[in-house]
Design a protein around this motif. Structure first.
Motif, PDB file in Angstrom:
ATOM      1  N   MET A   1       0.830  -1.207   0.000  1.00 37.66           N
ATOM      2  CA  MET A   1       0.000   0.000   0.000  1.00 37.66           C
ATOM      3  C   MET A   1       0.863   1.256   0.000  1.00 37.66           C
ATOM      4  O   MET A   1       0.469   2.268  -0.569  1.00 37.66           O
ATOM      5  CB  MET A   1      -0.968   0.000   1.181  1.00 37.66           C
ATOM      6  N   SER A   2       2.028   1.190   0.616  1.00 37.48           N
ATOM      7  CA  SER A   2       2.903   2.368   0.609  1.00 37.48           C
ATOM      8  C   SER A   2       3.401   2.662  -0.809  1.00 37.48           C
ATOM      9  O   SER A   2       3.743   3.799  -1.120  1.00 37.48           O
ATOM     10  CB  SER A   2       4.070   2.197   1.577  1.00 37.48           C
ATOM     11  N   MET A   3       3.385   1.656  -1.678  1.00 37.50           N
ATOM     12  CA  MET A   3       3.769   1.858  -3.075  1.00 37.50           C
ATOM     13  C   MET A   3       2.713   2.645  -3.846  1.00 37.50           C
ATOM     14  O   MET A   3       2.984   3.144  -4.936  1.00 37.50           O
ATOM     15  CB  MET A   3       4.007   0.502  -3.753  1.00 37.50           C
ATOM     16  N   MET A   4       1.524   2.774  -3.280  1.00 31.78           N
ATOM     17  CA  MET A   4       0.434   3.516  -3.918  1.00 31.78           C
ATOM     18  C   MET A   4       0.574   5.028  -3.705  1.00 31.78           C
ATOM     19  O   MET A   4      -0.183   5.802  -4.273  1.00 31.78           O
ATOM     20  CB  MET A   4      -0.915   3.059  -3.351  1.00 31.78           C
ATOM     21  N   ILE A   5       1.518   5.420  -2.880  1.00 34.40           N
ATOM     22  CA  ILE A   5       1.710   6.828  -2.536  1.00 34.40           C
ATOM     23  C   ILE A   5       2.887   7.368  -3.343  1.00 34.40           C
ATOM     24  O   ILE A   5       3.950   6.739  -3.386  1.00 34.40           O
ATOM     25  CB  ILE A   5       1.968   6.980  -1.020  1.00 34.40           C
ATOM     26  N   PRO A   6       2.723   8.536  -3.954  1.00 34.04           N
ATOM     27  CA  PRO A   6       3.827   9.112  -4.748  1.00 34.04           C
ATOM     28  C   PRO A   6       5.116   9.246  -3.939  1.00 34.04           C
ATOM     29  O   PRO A   6       5.087   9.445  -2.718  1.00 34.04           O
ATOM     30  CB  PRO A   6       3.290  10.489  -5.154  1.00 34.04           C
ATOM     31  N   LYS A   7       6.227   9.160  -4.640  1.00 31.60           N
ATOM     32  CA  LYS A   7       7.551   9.159  -4.007  1.00 31.60           C
ATOM     33  C   LYS A   7       7.849  10.417  -3.207  1.00 31.60           C
ATOM     34  O   LYS A   7       8.582  10.370  -2.232  1.00 31.60           O
ATOM     35  CB  LYS A   7       8.632   8.939  -5.066  1.00 31.60           C
ATOM     36  N   PHE A   8       7.272  11.550  -3.588  1.00 33.04           N
ATOM     37  CA  PHE A   8       7.592  12.805  -2.907  1.00 33.04           C
ATOM     38  C   PHE A   8       6.928  12.922  -1.525  1.00 33.04           C
ATOM     39  O   PHE A   8       7.274  13.817  -0.763  1.00 33.04           O
ATOM     40  CB  PHE A   8       7.230  14.011  -3.784  1.00 33.04           C
ATOM     41  N   ILE A   9       6.024  12.027  -1.206  1.00 36.34           N
ATOM     42  CA  ILE A   9       5.366  12.067   0.109  1.00 36.34           C
ATOM     43  C   ILE A   9       6.169  11.208   1.082  1.00 36.34           C
ATOM     44  O   ILE A   9       6.368  10.011   0.846  1.00 36.34           O
ATOM     45  CB  ILE A   9       3.908  11.587   0.008  1.00 36.34           C
ATOM     46  N   PRO A  10       6.623  11.803   2.189  1.00 31.97           N
ATOM     47  CA  PRO A  10       7.444  11.049   3.152  1.00 31.97           C
ATOM     48  C   PRO A  10       6.586  10.198   4.097  1.00 31.97           C
ATOM     49  O   PRO A  10       5.370  10.347   4.148  1.00 31.97           O
ATOM     50  CB  PRO A  10       8.158  12.157   3.927  1.00 31.97           C
ATOM     51  N   TYR A  11       7.249   9.339   4.829  1.00 31.04           N
ATOM     52  CA  TYR A  11       6.634   8.534   5.885  1.00 31.04           C
ATOM     53  C   TYR A  11       5.448   7.713   5.377  1.00 31.04           C
ATOM     54  O   TYR A  11       4.386   7.659   5.995  1.00 31.04           O
ATOM     55  CB  TYR A  11       6.213   9.410   7.066  1.00 31.04           C
ATOM     56  N   LYS A  12       5.656   7.059   4.265  1.00 28.55           N
ATOM     57  CA  LYS A  12       4.582   6.317   3.615  1.00 28.55           C
ATOM     58  C   LYS A  12       3.986   5.237   4.513  1.00 28.55           C
ATOM     59  O   LYS A  12       2.764   5.120   4.626  1.00 28.55           O
ATOM     60  CB  LYS A  12       5.076   5.695   2.312  1.00 28.55           C
TER      61      LYS A  12
END
Length: 152
Positions: free
Chosen positions: A53-64
């Motif tokens: 699920m953390s892979m669903m968040i864009p790379k520029f967002i920290p603390y996925k």
């Protein structure tokens, strides 16, 4: 697809269970409880498939990963809030906003072929949005009708 099955199956079973207990149908209550069950089901995914699920968040967002855990906890809080009569309207609005914020993550995941259960990039891709966007709209309408607007 699994959350939709959980939602609809729970709803149908609850319609009849509530009818047996209360001697009348309460579609709005059945819908809220079914949505609560679905939210608990999806919250489990936040803890079982955190990496994917953390892979669903864009790379520029920290603390996925922390964000995935927090959203899982938030889904549990929303599930409980839907069951408390004094909080159902506020919870309904919060859930609608939450569902709207999830849509960009689903779009990002589709464009990048994320398979959150496997934690790989071999997911269904953009065609998934043909199902996911109408599903998201269904969830939003479901919440609006059962908590905010119409009493069925």
């Amino acid at each position: 697809m699994k959350p939709l099955i959980v939602l609809l199956t729970s709803f149908v079973l609850l319609i009849f269970a509530i009818k047996m207990v209360r001697k009348e149908y309460d579609f709005a209550l059945s819908a809220r409880i079914a949505m609560s069950i679905m939210l608990l089901f999806t919250a489990i995914g936040h803890f079982a498939f955190t990496q994917g699920m953390s892979m669903m968040i864009p790379k520029f967002i920290p603390y996925k990963e922390s964000l995935i855990y927090l959203t899982g906890i938030f889904e549990i809080v929303l599930a409980v809030g839907l069951l408390i009569p004094k909080l159902k309207v506020l919870t309904g609005w919060a859930l609608i906003i939450f569902l709207l914020f999830l849509l960009p993550a689903n779009i990002y995941a589709s464009v990048n072929h994320v398979n959150y259960q496997k934690g790989t990039f071999d997911g269904p891709g953009i065609t998934y949005l043909l199902f996911r966007i109408p599903l998201q709209i269904l969830f939003i309408v479901w919440v609006y009708v059962s908590t905010i607007k119409i009493r069925l």
